[in-house]
Design a protein around this motif. Structure first.
Motif, PDB file in Angstrom:
ATOM      1  N   UNK A  30      43.841  37.722  45.387  1.00 38.48           N
ATOM      2  CA  UNK A  30      45.252  37.827  45.211  1.00 38.48           C
ATOM      3  C   UNK A  30      45.915  39.041  45.737  1.00 38.48           C
ATOM      4  N   UNK A  31      45.125  40.157  46.242  1.00 40.04           N
ATOM      5  CA  UNK A  31      45.802  41.223  46.833  1.00 40.04           C
ATOM      6  C   UNK A  31      46.610  41.058  47.888  1.00 40.04           C
ATOM      7  N   UNK A  49      45.677  49.513  44.852  1.00 41.29           N
ATOM      8  CA  UNK A  49      45.341  49.840  43.787  1.00 41.29           C
ATOM      9  C   UNK A  49      44.632  48.395  42.983  1.00 41.29           C
ATOM     10  N   UNK A  50      45.339  47.234  43.419  1.00 38.82           N
ATOM     11  CA  UNK A  50      44.795  46.135  42.736  1.00 38.82           C
ATOM     12  C   UNK A  50      43.416  45.692  43.395  1.00 38.82           C
ATOM     13  N   UNK A  54      39.862  45.988  40.813  1.00 35.62           N
ATOM     14  CA  UNK A  54      38.843  44.826  40.626  1.00 35.62           C
ATOM     15  C   UNK A  54      37.513  45.098  40.959  1.00 35.62           C
ATOM     16  N   UNK A  55      37.374  46.235  42.055  1.00 33.62           N
ATOM     17  CA  UNK A  55      36.129  46.736  42.424  1.00 33.62           C
ATOM     18  C   UNK A  55      35.280  47.466  41.331  1.00 33.62           C
ATOM     19  N   UNK A  99      46.003  44.200  35.296  1.00 33.22           N
ATOM     20  CA  UNK A  99      47.019  43.117  34.515  1.00 33.22           C
ATOM     21  C   UNK A  99      48.550  43.447  34.687  1.00 33.22           C
ATOM     22  N   UNK A 100      48.743  44.903  35.284  1.00 33.42           N
ATOM     23  CA  UNK A 100      50.309  45.176  35.245  1.00 33.42           C
ATOM     24  C   UNK A 100      50.677  44.579  36.942  1.00 33.42           C
ATOM     25  N   UNK A 101      49.600  44.790  37.750  1.00 37.61           N
ATOM     26  CA  UNK A 101      49.925  44.219  39.213  1.00 37.61           C
ATOM     27  C   UNK A 101      49.795  42.658  39.173  1.00 37.61           C
TER      28      UNK A 101
END
Length: 210
Positions: A30-31, A49-50, A54-55, A99-101
């Motif tokens: 999704x990024x 940031x996203x 995830x990493x 979750x905010x992203x």
């Protein structure tokens, strides 16, 4: 909607226990959504940031897949391990920002899917993006970041160009693209809602500003 539907999210189980690996594998694609919004100075950091969060979660999962099978397992184990430093640490913090992203993406797409628009400029997505920012991110940003984001809406692509980008350049009728967005939202919204609910129940939500 090639970008959104290529990698499916697993349905939310009845017990709302979200398996970590399938979730990470789906969300990892999704990024690039933020590339579709243009304005690199604003959205490239959000994309980074996203990706970074995830990493971080994946690294924790990989350290012990059995122990961290679900997202709730991660929060529970880290709460025990980190003590008073929790939840502002580890994968718990990374998932909080992730979750905010995701919320920003979902609210923006939901607003477009619902037909919310500026009637004088129906092909612009400023109304949708501002709504998404207000709901998902604004209260966690300082004054400078808020100004940057608010100003960025004037450089956003037209809705038609955004939909084309999400289709990876293919020409698709708008109603077909909107239907695909609806399919994506139907799959992902319950999962994101469950993550927010988990953070509330475990008192893991933080409100400090970035």
């Amino acid at each position: 909607m090639a970008l959104l539907l290529e990698h499916e999210f697993k349905p939310l189980p009845a017990d709302k226990q979200i398996e970590t690996l399938p979730f990470l594998e789906a969300v990892a694609h999704l990024p690039p959504f933020f590339d579709c919004l243009g304005t690199p100075i604003v959205y490239s950091p959000v994309k980074a940031d996203l990706t970074g969060n995830i990493k971080k979660i994946r690294a924790v999962y990989d350290s012990n897949p059995a122990k961290f099978k679900t997202l709730q397992n991660i929060l529970e184990v880290e709460k025990e391990v980190h003590g008073s430093a929790w939840p502002k640490t580890g994968a718990t913090l990374a998932l909080m920002w992730l979750k905010r992203g995701l919320k920003f993406i979902l609210v923006l797409l939901q607003s477009i899917s619902d037909g919310e628009r500026d009637e004088e400029h129906p092909n612009l997505i400023r109304v949708n993006a501002l709504k998404a920012y207000e709901i998902a991110l604004k209260k966690y940003h300082g004054w400078m970041l808020q100004k940057l984001f608010t100003g960025s809406v004037y450089a956003l692509p037209y809705k038609s160009d955004l939909l084309k980008a999400l289709e990876k350049g293919k020409e698709v009728k708008e109603e077909e693209s909107i239907e695909k967005i609806h399919q994506f939202l139907t799959r992902v919204t319950p999962i994101l809602d469950a993550i927010y609910e988990m953070y509330t129940k475990m008192n893991a939500e933080l409100s400090y500003k970035a």
